[in-house]
Structure formats: structure tokens, C-alpha cells
Design an enzyme around this catalytic site. Structure first.
Site, PDB file in Angstrom:
ATOM      1  N   LYS A 115       0.305  -1.124  -0.627  1.00 33.43           N
ATOM      2  CA  LYS A 115      -0.391  -0.183  -0.111  1.00 33.43           C
ATOM      3  C   LYS A 115       1.057   1.617   0.274  1.00 33.43           C
ATOM      4  O   LYS A 115       0.995   2.055  -0.740  1.00 33.43           O
ATOM      5  CB  LYS A 115      -0.797  -0.164   1.447  1.00 33.43           C
ATOM      6  CG  LYS A 115      -1.937  -1.177   1.451  1.00 33.43           C
ATOM      7  CD  LYS A 115      -2.519  -0.603   2.441  1.00 33.43           C
ATOM      8  CE  LYS A 115      -2.309  -0.687   3.785  1.00 33.43           C
ATOM      9  NZ  LYS A 115      -1.479  -2.241   4.323  1.00 33.43           N
ATOM     10  N   ARG A 133     -10.287   0.895   7.999  1.00 32.44           N
ATOM     11  CA  ARG A 133      -9.856  -0.366   8.542  1.00 32.44           C
ATOM     12  C   ARG A 133     -10.604  -1.003   9.431  1.00 32.44           C
ATOM     13  O   ARG A 133     -10.492  -2.610   9.619  1.00 32.44           O
ATOM     14  CB  ARG A 133      -8.588   0.362   9.643  1.00 32.44           C
ATOM     15  CG  ARG A 133      -6.771  -0.893   9.423  1.00 32.44           C
ATOM     16  CD  ARG A 133      -6.207  -0.649   9.694  1.00 32.44           C
ATOM     17  NE  ARG A 133      -4.843  -1.078   9.072  1.00 32.44           N
ATOM     18  CZ  ARG A 133      -4.058  -0.396   9.170  1.00 32.44           C
ATOM     19  NH1 ARG A 133      -3.546   0.694   8.924  1.00 32.44           N
ATOM     20  NH2 ARG A 133      -2.587  -0.905   9.405  1.00 32.44           N
ATOM     21  N   ARG A 177      11.034  -6.691   5.509  1.00 29.50           N
ATOM     22  CA  ARG A 177      11.149  -4.837   5.183  1.00 29.50           C
ATOM     23  C   ARG A 177      12.287  -4.528   5.340  1.00 29.50           C
ATOM     24  O   ARG A 177      11.781  -4.577   7.188  1.00 29.50           O
ATOM     25  CB  ARG A 177       9.048  -4.468   5.579  1.00 29.50           C
ATOM     26  CG  ARG A 177       9.009  -2.640   5.555  1.00 29.50           C
ATOM     27  CD  ARG A 177       7.810  -3.593   5.045  1.00 29.50           C
ATOM     28  NE  ARG A 177       6.799  -2.765   6.166  1.00 29.50           N
ATOM     29  CZ  ARG A 177       5.534  -2.939   5.844  1.00 29.50           C
ATOM     30  NH1 ARG A 177       5.156  -1.960   4.936  1.00 29.50           N
ATOM     31  NH2 ARG A 177       4.945  -1.983   7.250  1.00 29.50           N
ATOM     32  N   ARG A 217      10.544  -2.377  11.780  1.00 31.28           N
ATOM     33  CA  ARG A 217      10.043  -1.474  12.504  1.00 31.28           C
ATOM     34  C   ARG A 217       8.890  -2.285  13.590  1.00 31.28           C
ATOM     35  O   ARG A 217       9.304  -4.095  13.370  1.00 31.28           O
ATOM     36  CB  ARG A 217       8.125  -1.292  11.773  1.00 31.28           C
ATOM     37  CG  ARG A 217       8.034  -0.217  11.128  1.00 31.28           C
ATOM     38  CD  ARG A 217       7.092   0.161   9.639  1.00 31.28           C
ATOM     39  NE  ARG A 217       5.833  -0.157  10.672  1.00 31.28           N
ATOM     40  CZ  ARG A 217       4.865  -0.898   9.845  1.00 31.28           C
ATOM     41  NH1 ARG A 217       4.697   0.259   9.097  1.00 31.28           N
ATOM     42  NH2 ARG A 217       3.513  -0.583  10.298  1.00 31.28           N
ATOM     43  N   ARG A 248      -1.113  -9.196  13.062  1.00 32.15           N
ATOM     44  CA  ARG A 248      -2.080  -8.525  12.406  1.00 32.15           C
ATOM     45  C   ARG A 248      -2.120  -8.775  11.141  1.00 32.15           C
ATOM     46  O   ARG A 248      -3.624  -7.871  10.995  1.00 32.15           O
ATOM     47  CB  ARG A 248      -0.196  -7.161  11.635  1.00 32.15           C
ATOM     48  CG  ARG A 248      -0.277  -6.106  12.604  1.00 32.15           C
ATOM     49  CD  ARG A 248       1.721  -6.107  12.005  1.00 32.15           C
ATOM     50  NE  ARG A 248       1.562  -4.481  11.662  1.00 32.15           N
ATOM     51  CZ  ARG A 248       2.181  -4.763  10.339  1.00 32.15           C
ATOM     52  NH1 ARG A 248       3.448  -4.801  10.457  1.00 32.15           N
ATOM     53  NH2 ARG A 248       2.242  -3.527   9.641  1.00 32.15           N
TER      54      ARG A 248
HETATM   55  P1  AMP Z   1       0.545   0.439   9.311  1.00 32.26           P
HETATM   56  O1  AMP Z   1       1.182   1.798   8.939  1.00 32.26           O
HETATM   57  O2  AMP Z   1      -1.000   1.039   8.297  1.00 32.26           O
HETATM   58  O3  AMP Z   1       0.681  -0.334   8.986  1.00 32.26           O
HETATM   59  O4  AMP Z   1      -0.589   1.164  10.508  1.00 32.26           O
HETATM   60  C1  AMP Z   1       0.384   1.078  11.703  1.00 32.26           C
HETATM   61  C2  AMP Z   1      -0.353   0.515  12.767  1.00 32.26           C
HETATM   62  O5  AMP Z   1      -1.456   1.065  12.776  1.00 32.26           O
HETATM   63  C3  AMP Z   1      -1.988  -0.558  13.408  1.00 32.26           C
HETATM   64  O6  AMP Z   1      -1.522  -2.007  12.498  1.00 32.26           O
HETATM   65  C4  AMP Z   1      -2.833  -0.284  13.561  1.00 32.26           C
HETATM   66  O7  AMP Z   1      -2.361  -0.555  15.037  1.00 32.26           O
HETATM   67  C5  AMP Z   1      -2.511   1.143  13.838  1.00 32.26           C
HETATM   68  N1  AMP Z   1      -3.400   2.350  12.370  1.00 32.26           N
HETATM   69  C6  AMP Z   1      -3.437   2.597  11.192  1.00 32.26           C
HETATM   70  N2  AMP Z   1      -3.888   2.707  10.647  1.00 32.26           N
HETATM   71  C7  AMP Z   1      -5.320   2.761  11.532  1.00 32.26           C
HETATM   72  C8  AMP Z   1      -6.929   2.963  11.712  1.00 32.26           C
HETATM   73  N3  AMP Z   1      -6.787   3.166  10.316  1.00 32.26           N
HETATM   74  N4  AMP Z   1      -7.660   1.904  12.740  1.00 32.26           N
HETATM   75  C9  AMP Z   1      -6.762   1.320  13.671  1.00 32.26           C
HETATM   76  N5  AMP Z   1      -5.451   1.178  13.384  1.00 32.26           N
HETATM   77  C10 AMP Z   1      -4.464   2.136  12.793  1.00 32.26           C
END
Ligand code: AMP
Length: 218
Positions: free
Chosen positions: A15, A90, A125, A158, A169
Site C-alpha cells: 500500500k 480499517r 521489510r 518496525r 496483524r
Molecule cells: P500501518 O503502517 O498502516 O500498517 O499501521 C500501523 C499500525 O497503526 C496498525 O497496526 C494499527 O495499530 C495502527 N493503525 C493505522 N491505521 C489505523 C486505523 N485506520 N485504525 C486503527 N488502527 C490503525
């Protein structure tokens, strides 16, 4: 013309990488909720303190916190020509709230890929703690080993890309996020992308999908 997009897919589906190309080509603002939250954690804001525990264990941050953060961001002047949400919505309540409060999403790109491939990608990653650029040591390595191409910072894994958290996740994605595919299909906004192909092939697919659909925008 104003174009509001979201890119939806499991962690590791590409993404963030594809988002960079889309914002450049279509002139919209990239809004990554994950990057915003990581910045809040780094800056030790009240939101960051609340979010950190959820993020490190691979769980979702509560809907009300995320919705408030996104609403504040998409009302800013730079979003007038449109935006690309990366990592939002999400959950079904997040999507419903955005539909209710607006601005409405025009199209949602659904990155379709197997779980196995996601695990492989996430475990290789590396990302930049400074500017959030991401790399893959196997398929998209930085020019200099372990050093960011954009800002020269040392790359890190990360905390939520560790194998045990990756599985949590993916489960959260299947349980809470995957139902959104149906939600957006039913409201005629879903564009399906085969995300298992090469970075370039996926980029081409996305451009074609957007170009043909944006010109016939509802
Ligand atoms: P990402 O970088 O998009 O994988 O987001 C990393 C983490 O941020 C996720 O595993 C969630 O803990 C939190 N997060 C990001 N976007 C959302 C969302 N729309 N709703 C809830 N938690 C989020």
C-alpha cells in the site's frame, strides 16, 4: 477535479509503496494513518501515548481516536484537490463514519495478495525512522546497505514487523478490515488490484484502473 481515494490491503501488500506513485501521478495528498500515528508516538503526544501499546502488539487503535485524527487531517486546505488514504478505513465503523461525515471516498483500491506472500514481504521489510520510506531487502533494497536513499538515516525493522506481531496483524486484517471489500463493492467503489505482481506491474495496473474510472467518475 477532486479525487478522494483509499488504498486497502493486508499489511505487506505494498500500500505505502504504491501510494507514493499514485499521489505523484494524480496530484492528491498522501495520508497514511500508520505514519501519522508513528509520528505521534515519536513526539510523545497524548494520542501517541494512547496508540503505542495497540500498535506494538499489532492491534487496531480504537475507532474514535483514528476517526478524529483523520477528520482533522482531511479538512485541511491541502486536501481540497483530493487525497489518498493509506491505512484508513480499517473497520466497518470507520468507513460508515467517513461516509456520514464526508468527504465521500470516490474509489477504493483493494490490494489482493496471499497471506504467505505478505509474511515473506513484511519479514524482509526495513523502514526509515526519520522519513518513513520503506524498502525490502529482497525486492526493493536501498542503494547503500541499510541506509535511506532519501535522507541517509540508518534503516530499522518496525517493531510490528517482527514475525509474531505480523501474524497478529494479519488476523486483525482478516477479522476487521477484509469485510470492507464487500462494503465498498456493494457501494460501487471497489477497484481490485492483483498485488502479488512486481512493483512496476502493480503500478501500471493501478494507473490503468484509475485512469479509466476517474474519467467516468460518478
Ligand atoms: P500501518 O503502517 O498502516 O500498517 O499501521 C500501523 C499500525 O497503526 C496498525 O497496526 C494499527 O495499530 C495502527 N493503525 C493505522 N491505521 C489505523 C486505523 N485506520 N485504525 C486503527 N488502527 C490503525
Amino acid at each position: 477535479m477532486n479525487l478522494n481515494l483509499s488504498i486497502l490491503g493486508p499489511p505487506g501488500s505494498g500500500k505505502g509503496t504504491q501510494a507514493s506513485g499514485i499521489v505523484e501521478k494524480f496530484g492528491v495528498v498522501h495520508i497514511s494513518t500508520g505514519d501519522m500515528l508513528r509520528e505521534a508516538v515519536r513526539n510523545k503526544t497524548a494520542l501517541g501515548e494512547k496508540a503505542q501499546g495497540f500498535m506494538n502488539s499489532g492491534q487496531l487503535v480504537p475507532d474514535e481516536l483514528i476517526i478524529a485524527m483523520v477528520q482533522e487531517r482531511i479538512q485541511r486546505a491541502d486536501c481540497a484537490k483530493g487525497f489518498l488514504l493509506d491505512g484508513f478505513p480499517r473497520t466497518i465503523p470507520q468507513a460508515q463514519k467517513l461516509d456520514e461525515l464526508g468527504p465521500r471516498l470516490d474509489w477504493v483500491l483493494s490490494m489482493e495478495i496471499s497471506e504467505e506472500e505478505c509474511v515473506k514481504r513484511l519479514c524482509s521489510r526495513k523502514s526509515c525512522p526519520q522519513c518513513s520510506a520503506t524498502y525490502n531487502v529482497l525486492t526493493n533494497p536501498p542503494k547503500k546497505t541499510n541506509q535511506c536513499d532519501r535522507c541517509d538515516s540508518a534503516l530499522v525493522q518496525r517493531p510490528d514487523d517482527r514475525p509474531e506481531t505480523v501474524l497478529a496483524r494479519l488476523k486483525v486484517y482478516n477479522d476487521q478490515t477484509a469485510p470492507l471489500i464487500d462494503y465498498f463493492r456493494k457501494t460501487n467503489r471497489l477497484l481490485s488490484v492483483n498485488a502479488s505482481l512486481s512493483l512496476e506491474a502493480v503500478c501500471k495496473q493501478i494507473n490503468n484502473l484509475l485512469q479509466s474510472n476517474v474519467s467516468s467518475q460518478k
